[in-house]
Motif scaffolding. Structure first.
Motif, mmCIF file in Angstrom:
data_model
loop_
_atom_site.group_PDB
_atom_site.id
_atom_site.type_symbol
_atom_site.label_atom_id
_atom_site.label_comp_id
_atom_site.label_asym_id
_atom_site.label_seq_id
_atom_site.Cartn_x
_atom_site.Cartn_y
_atom_site.Cartn_z
ATOM 1 N N GLU B 38 0.826 -1.199 0.000
ATOM 2 C CA GLU B 38 0.000 0.000 0.000
ATOM 3 C C GLU B 38 0.864 1.254 0.000
ATOM 4 O O GLU B 38 0.626 2.189 -0.769
ATOM 5 N N ASN B 39 1.891 1.259 0.847
ATOM 6 C CA ASN B 39 2.760 2.434 0.915
ATOM 7 C C ASN B 39 3.521 2.663 -0.385
ATOM 8 O O ASN B 39 3.748 3.794 -0.785
ATOM 9 N N VAL B 42 1.261 4.397 -2.723
ATOM 10 C CA VAL B 42 1.155 5.823 -2.421
ATOM 11 C C VAL B 42 2.407 6.554 -2.891
ATOM 12 O O VAL B 42 2.340 7.648 -3.457
ATOM 13 N N GLU B 45 2.274 7.069 -6.493
ATOM 14 C CA GLU B 45 1.275 8.086 -6.799
ATOM 15 C C GLU B 45 1.848 9.480 -6.559
ATOM 16 O O GLU B 45 1.715 10.373 -7.399
ATOM 17 N N PHE B 46 2.534 9.646 -5.434
ATOM 18 C CA PHE B 46 3.134 10.945 -5.122
ATOM 19 C C PHE B 46 4.185 11.323 -6.154
ATOM 20 O O PHE B 46 4.302 12.482 -6.536
ATOM 21 N N LYS B 57 -3.899 14.866 4.597
ATOM 22 C CA LYS B 57 -3.699 13.662 5.390
ATOM 23 C C LYS B 57 -4.862 13.519 6.363
ATOM 24 O O LYS B 57 -5.266 14.495 6.983
ATOM 25 N N LEU B 58 -5.389 12.318 6.451
ATOM 26 C CA LEU B 58 -6.515 12.080 7.349
ATOM 27 C C LEU B 58 -6.003 11.900 8.773
ATOM 28 O O LEU B 58 -5.261 10.958 9.063
ATOM 29 N N GLN B 66 -1.185 18.988 3.594
ATOM 30 C CA GLN B 66 0.233 18.701 3.810
ATOM 31 C C GLN B 66 1.063 19.043 2.592
ATOM 32 O O GLN B 66 0.579 18.960 1.461
ATOM 33 N N ALA B 71 4.746 14.923 2.921
ATOM 34 C CA ALA B 71 4.010 13.673 2.769
ATOM 35 C C ALA B 71 4.922 12.580 2.221
ATOM 36 O O ALA B 71 4.895 11.435 2.678
ATOM 37 N N ALA B 74 7.111 11.297 4.909
ATOM 38 C CA ALA B 74 6.390 10.409 5.817
ATOM 39 C C ALA B 74 6.273 9.011 5.231
ATOM 40 O O ALA B 74 6.522 8.016 5.918
ATOM 41 N N VAL B 75 5.940 8.943 3.936
ATOM 42 C CA VAL B 75 5.773 7.638 3.306
ATOM 43 C C VAL B 75 7.113 6.910 3.209
ATOM 44 O O VAL B 75 7.205 5.709 3.485
ATOM 45 N N ARG B 78 7.965 5.530 6.505
ATOM 46 C CA ARG B 78 7.176 4.337 6.807
ATOM 47 C C ARG B 78 7.725 3.129 6.072
ATOM 48 O O ARG B 78 7.810 2.037 6.632
#
Lengths: 172, 125
Positions: B38-39, B42, B45-46, B57-58, B66, B71, B74-75, B78
């Motif tokens: 999943e990461n 993302v 996508e970024f 960001k939720l 953000q 962002a 952060a990804v 992670r």
């Protein structure tokens, strides 16, 4: 983890590659455990397949919602009409108005949302649908392979049990 | 004879415990794998976004705006963390696998030993 899957030769031919085990030479208990393992694997793969399908249809719904709801389609008479009902819960709605028919927020995963134009958002979702389709096709191939495998094992097992019974009655 | 049975039962219980432990570890490994996927999605996508794209960001029930670089950081962070976790879990899986393999040979050895003793006992009787 279970021991690595012994590549059982399906046809029982003599020219099996080295390291493989002819499944007709396996005793009944081992065949039974092989059968149950294949069954669990197959179940797992089938549920994954169903989950992927569900995800795919969800993405398709997103594309449809953008096309019919946000962009608006003449055929469905949603073009130019900004009145919408917003779901607060699954059974409670309030009236709302669309103020922006150009941009949408797209959940890209892990809690991040990206503002996209409707066209870009549709591209994004269609890409997801395509990726999932590729995954689904791969998975289908694996499921097919596993089920032929399972069928062969079951056939051999049945023969063994039957011949074992016959031998027992003959001896008794 | 009863002693042997008891010993065997103990060994089997230990073996089963090791197997459950191993299954738990494998579950954790699979969860990490899906998080990594999943990461990665993302991250891709970024990477394809314009620099001025609006990213939110939720956080709980609200969306916070953000920076793209923030962002992405952060990804990436992670993903680094998940990679390390996967390594750690894989080491644990290997260790647990070795342990349970050892236990299994122990059980098989014990079983053959008991069988031999039984055969010897019937032969001498």
């Amino acid at each position: 983890m279970p021991p690595p899957n012994t590549p059982a030769s399906a046809s029982g031919s003599d020219d099996a590659p080295a390291g493989s085990v002819n499944i007709t030479s396996l005793p009944v208990p081992q065949l039974r455990s092989l059968q149950s393992r294949l069954t669990t694997e197959l179940e797992h793969l089938t549920t994954s397949h169903a989950k992927l399908r569900a995800a795919q249809s969800k993405f398709r719904d997103c594309v449809r919602s953008i096309n019919d709801g946000v962009i608006g389609s003449e055929k469905k008479e949603t073009q130019g009409r900004d009145d919408i009902l917003v779901p607060l819960t699954s059974s409670l709605y309030v009236k709302g108005k669309l103020t922006d028919r150009e941009k949408v927020l797209v959940d890209v995963g892990t809690g991040f949302y990206v503002e996209k134009t409707t066209a870009k958002a549709i591209d994004f979702y269609n890409g997801k649908v395509k990726d999932l389709e590729a995954n689904l096709q791969d998975l289908e191939k694996i499921v097919q392979g596993k089920s032929t495998h399972l069928r062969v094992v079951e056939d051999v097992l049945r023969q063994k049990v039957l011949s074992g019974e016959a031998a027992a009655t003959a001896a008794g | 004879m009863a002693d042997a049975q008891k010993h065997l039962q103990g060994l089997t219980e230990e073996y089963q415990k090791l197997q459950t432990e191993l299954e738990g570890l494998i579950d954790a490994r699979q969860k990490l794998e899906s998080q990594q996927q999943e990461n990665k999605g993302v991250q891709d996508e970024f990477a394809s976004l314009d620099g001025d794209a609006n990213i939110y960001k939720l956080v709980g029930p609200v969306l916070l705006k953000q920076d793209k670089s923030e962002a992405m950081m952060a990804v990436n962070g992670r993903l680094d963390f998940i990679e390390k976790e996967i390594k750690r879990i894989e080491d644990q899986i290997q260790e647990s696998q070795e342990k349970s393999d050892k236990k299994r040979t122990e059980i098989v050895q014990f079983q053959t030993q008991v069988q031999q003793q039984q055969a010897a006992a019937t032969a001498s009787a």
